[in-house]
Each structure stands twice: as structure tokens, then as C-alpha cells.
Design an enzyme around this catalytic site. Structure first.
Site, short mmCIF file in Angstrom:
data_model
loop_
_atom_site.label_atom_id
_atom_site.label_comp_id
_atom_site.label_asym_id
_atom_site.label_seq_id
_atom_site.Cartn_x
_atom_site.Cartn_y
_atom_site.Cartn_z
N ASP A 164 -1.04 5.26 7.35
CA ASP A 164 -0.83 6.22 6.26
C ASP A 164 -0.50 7.64 6.73
O ASP A 164 -0.34 8.53 5.89
CB ASP A 164 -2.07 6.26 5.35
CG ASP A 164 -2.17 4.99 4.51
OD1 ASP A 164 -1.14 4.56 4.00
OD2 ASP A 164 -3.29 4.45 4.40
N ASP A 174 4.74 -0.54 1.20
CA ASP A 174 4.41 0.89 1.17
C ASP A 174 4.79 1.59 2.49
O ASP A 174 5.07 2.79 2.53
CB ASP A 174 2.92 1.12 0.96
CG ASP A 174 2.25 0.15 0.01
OD1 ASP A 174 2.76 -0.97 -0.13
OD2 ASP A 174 1.21 0.49 -0.56
N1 GLY Z 1 -0.91 2.07 -0.23
C1 GLY Z 1 -0.62 2.98 -1.19
C2 GLY Z 1 -0.58 2.49 -2.57
O1 GLY Z 1 -1.61 2.15 -3.13
O2 GLY Z 1 0.46 2.47 -3.15
#
Ligand code: GLY
Length: 394
Positions: free
Chosen positions: A113, A178
Site C-alpha cells: 500500500d 488494487d
Molecule cells: N485495498 C484497497 C481497497 O479496499 O480498495
């Protein structure tokens, strides 16, 4: 005769310009309202050095986890946009205080992230407040993120699998759609440093994802699990969607935004094509609602009773505005339509309500029974970003 024709043409052109201007003026007003809404909560946040993430069921602010929170960069990132919009130093001051609270996280190597966290905050700081300290933070974060790249797989590993709920899924090398959003950090750091190694990782990750994450209809799986030694796909599943074979709304939005970024940095037509394919899937799906604010998963049962996910809508709007600059298709009315809808009473909080969050009705994760039908700081971030882009201020 010619004089009359010229006069009529001028009047038509002038009224078209005036119409365009008045439409943009409305979006300008939306940004002014956003800055008014965020003012008090950002002042409190800077004072107590905590970052608002969402609201609790009781309507209290739920602050981001100080040890690490994938959403921690969004609120300071929003403040940087408001600084660029208003030129008022208070936003810069608050953004600097808040992003400093997690500066150390740039050395974390246990999740993917860092792109979200550092690109949205320090990336905006570097853009709007050119300073070398932000530059070094971005480089450090990109180095940490790069440690998660596995050449056998051709991807950055999204989640570790030795702890938490991820450990219970039997995955070896999970990669989530993501993760496409973390590539912007790598592309940018290649530009900043002149070292192509970050860009090469980003391109490899995007290509592997292109190969394995998409279905024939251009919707995407959420999680692809790989064998880290051979690179073979072990399974295609979901974590935050309704089912393994469903289209989780935010995942589709991340893919759209992610491939648009890849095109920005590479000019490779296959990324542009993929972004268009994803946009076409989104808008043509039979469960995509008339008002363009998606349900949290396109394939959830009894769709009209399902919660909407405003965060997905805001990400789509922002991505479309950028995509529109590259493509011969026209997505601008769609993007504006989403933004107009998000700015309606149905989705936008009344001034002074919702503890300073701008938008209502987002979904974090229904399978984890977490953050359902609530404001989320990343919905606000992409909404503000989309407005900035529409006004040509980004
Ligand atoms: N991983 C980020 C989201 O929940 O979109």
C-alpha cells in the site's frame, strides 16, 4: 450577408462558451463547498495529529491506525489539492503536519500500500510544493515497494500471508487488482531519479496483471494467487467482492485508473485499450445504475437493494477525466454526470454534517462486515481530485 452569418456564428460560439463556463462554475462551487466542509475536521486533525478515515456506526470519527493504515495518505492528499485550489497556506500547514505522522512508514516492506499512502500525499506535496524532502520520501517508499517484486511471477506481492485474515486463505503470493494503483509511485520515481528500474517493475506488473486478472468481458477478478517459484496462477478469487467470479465495484475502478496511469507514463496503446475496455464494461453492465453510482458489487443478488459504493464512483470519475485526454472516445459527459450526482443531496453530506467528510454512502468491505454505507477518506480524495482535474487545476 456575410456579416450576418459571422454575427450568428459568434453568438452561437459565445453562448456555447458561456454555457461551458457556467457548468464549470458549478464544479468550482463544489470545490469551495468541499473546502468549507473539511476545514474544521482538518484543523482538529492537525492539532491532535490524527488522520480521519471514516465514521463509526455512532457517527464518531474513526481515526486511521497510527501503526499503519492503507488510507493514511488520502486525507493529507486532499489537503494538498485544497492548497492548490485556494492557495491558502493553512491547508499546506495541516497537510505537512499530518503526513509527517507516518513518514517512517516509507520503510515498511510488509505490504503493497505504500503507493497509495505516499503517492497521494508526498506525491502531491512534491507536485505543489516542490521540495527535496518529499522527493527523498517518494524514493524511499518506491525502494520499499520494489522489494515485494518477484521476477518469477512478474508482480509485486500485495499482501503477506503469514498473519491476519489473509493467512487463513491458503494463498502463497496474492496480487490484487488494487495493486495497479501503486504503480504511479514507481513510474514517478523513475522520472525523478532517472533510474528506469522502478518503471520496469511497474510495466512488468501491469503486463502480468493484464494477462491474468481480466475475464473475457473485461471485468476483473479481485485476487490472483501465484506460485512464487514458478509464477503459475494457483487460483482466481475475491476478498472484498461478492464472489470469486463477480465484479467487485472498487476493483473495476482501480483497474480503470491503474491502466490510465500506465498509458500516461508509457504511451503503450495496449494500456489505453485496456482502460477503454474497462470503462466500456463498467458502463455497459446491466447492473450499472442509471445515476452511474455503482452498487458495491455488480453481481450481488437483489442488486437494487444493495449498498452503493460512492468511493468507486469517485475513482471512476477521476480516471475518466484523465482517460478522456488520451482517447478518441468521449467520456467527459459520463465523468461530469457522476460528479453532478455525487454533488447532490443524496450523496454529498450537508455542510457541517458527517463530521467533516464530504461524501456519504461508500463501502469498505462487506465480506469483512467493515465500513458499510459510510463516508471514507478515499472517496473524498478522488472526488476532490476529479473536480480539480475537471477544472484543469491538477
Ligand atoms: N485495498 C484497497 C481497497 O479496499 O480498495
Amino acid at each position: 450577408m456575410i456579416k450576418w452569418v459571422l454575427l450568428i456564428v459568434s453568438i452561437v460560439l459565445l453562448s456555447a462558451c458561456a454555457d461551458k463556463k457556467s457548468k464549470l462554475e458549478l464544479f468550482n462551487q463544489d470545490l469551495i463547498l468541499a473546502s468549507m466542509q473539511v476545514d474544521s475536521i482538518s484543523s482538529i486533525a492537525a492539532e491532535i495529529k490524527r488522520i480521519p478515515r471514516t465514521l463509526t456506526p455512532e457517527g464518531e470519527v474513526h481515526w486511521a491506525n497510527q501503526n499503519f493504515d492503507w488510507t493514511e495518505g488520502f486525507f493529507p492528499g486532499t489537503l494538498w489539492y485544497l492548497y492548490k485550489f485556494t492557495k491558502d497556506e493553512k491547508w499546506k500547514k495541516r497537510a505537512l503536519i499530518l503526513q509527517n505522522t507516518y513518514k517512517q512508514h516509507r520503510f515498511f516492506t510488509n505490504n503493497h500500500d505504500l503507493g497509495f499512502v505516499f503517492n497521494c500525499s508526498y506525491g502531491n506535496a512534491y507536485k505543489y510544493n516542490k521540495d527535496d524532502s518529499s522527493k527523498q520520501v517518494l524514493i524511499d517508499a518506491a525502494n520499499s515497494l520494489s522489494t515485494r517484486f518477484n521476477a518469477n511471477v512478474g508482480c509485486i506481492q500485495s499482501w503477506d500471508v503469514d498473519a491476519g485474515w489473509q493467512a487463513k486463505r491458503g494463498w502463497q503470493f496474492p496480487v490484487i487488482i488494487d495493486n495497479m494503483m501503486n504503480l504511479e509511485l514507481l513510474f514517478k520515481v523513475s522520472e525523478i531519479t532517472g533510474d528506469s528500474k522502478y518503471k520496469k517493475i511497474a510495466i512488468k506488473h501491469a503486463n502480468t496483471t493484464l494477462e491474468n486478472h481480466f475475464r473475457d468481458d473485461n471485468s476483473s477478478f479481485h485476487v490472483i494467487d501465484y506460485n512464487p517459484d514458478t509464477g503459475e496462477v494457483r487460483s482466481k478469487q475475491t476478498a472484498q467482492g461478492y464472489a470469486n467470479n463477480s465484479a467487485w465495484a472498487r476493483g473495476q475502478a482501480w483497474g480503470l485508473y491503474g491502466y490510465t496511469i500506465c498509458y500516461r507514463f508509457t504511451n503503450d496503446p495496449k494500456y489505453l485499450q485496456q482502460a477503454e475496455f474497462i470503462a466500456d464494461f463498467i458502463f455497459n453492465d446491466e447492473n450499472f445504475p442509471q445515476d452511474h453510482i455503482p452498487y458495491w458489487d455488480y453481481d450481488a443478488p437483489n442488486i437494487s437493494n444493495q449498498p452503493r459504493d460512492v468511493s468507486a464512483a469517485a475513482i471512476i470519475a477521476s480516471a475518466l477525466i484523465e482517460l478522456n485526454e488520451y482517447t478518441s472516445k468521449d467520456y467527459s459527459e459520463k465523468a461530469k454526470g457522476i460528479l453532478k450526482e455525487l454533488s447532490s443531496d443524496k450523496y454529498r453530506a450537508m455542510l457541517g454534517h458527517e463530521n467533516g467528510f464530504i461524501l456519504k454512502h461508500s463501502v469498505g468491505s462487506i465480506p469483512h462486515n467493515n465500513e458499510i454505507d459510510v463516508p471514507l477518506n478515499y472517496a473524498d480524495y478522488y472526488y476532490v481530485e476529479a473536480l480539480m482535474r475537471l477544472l484543469g487545476l491538477d
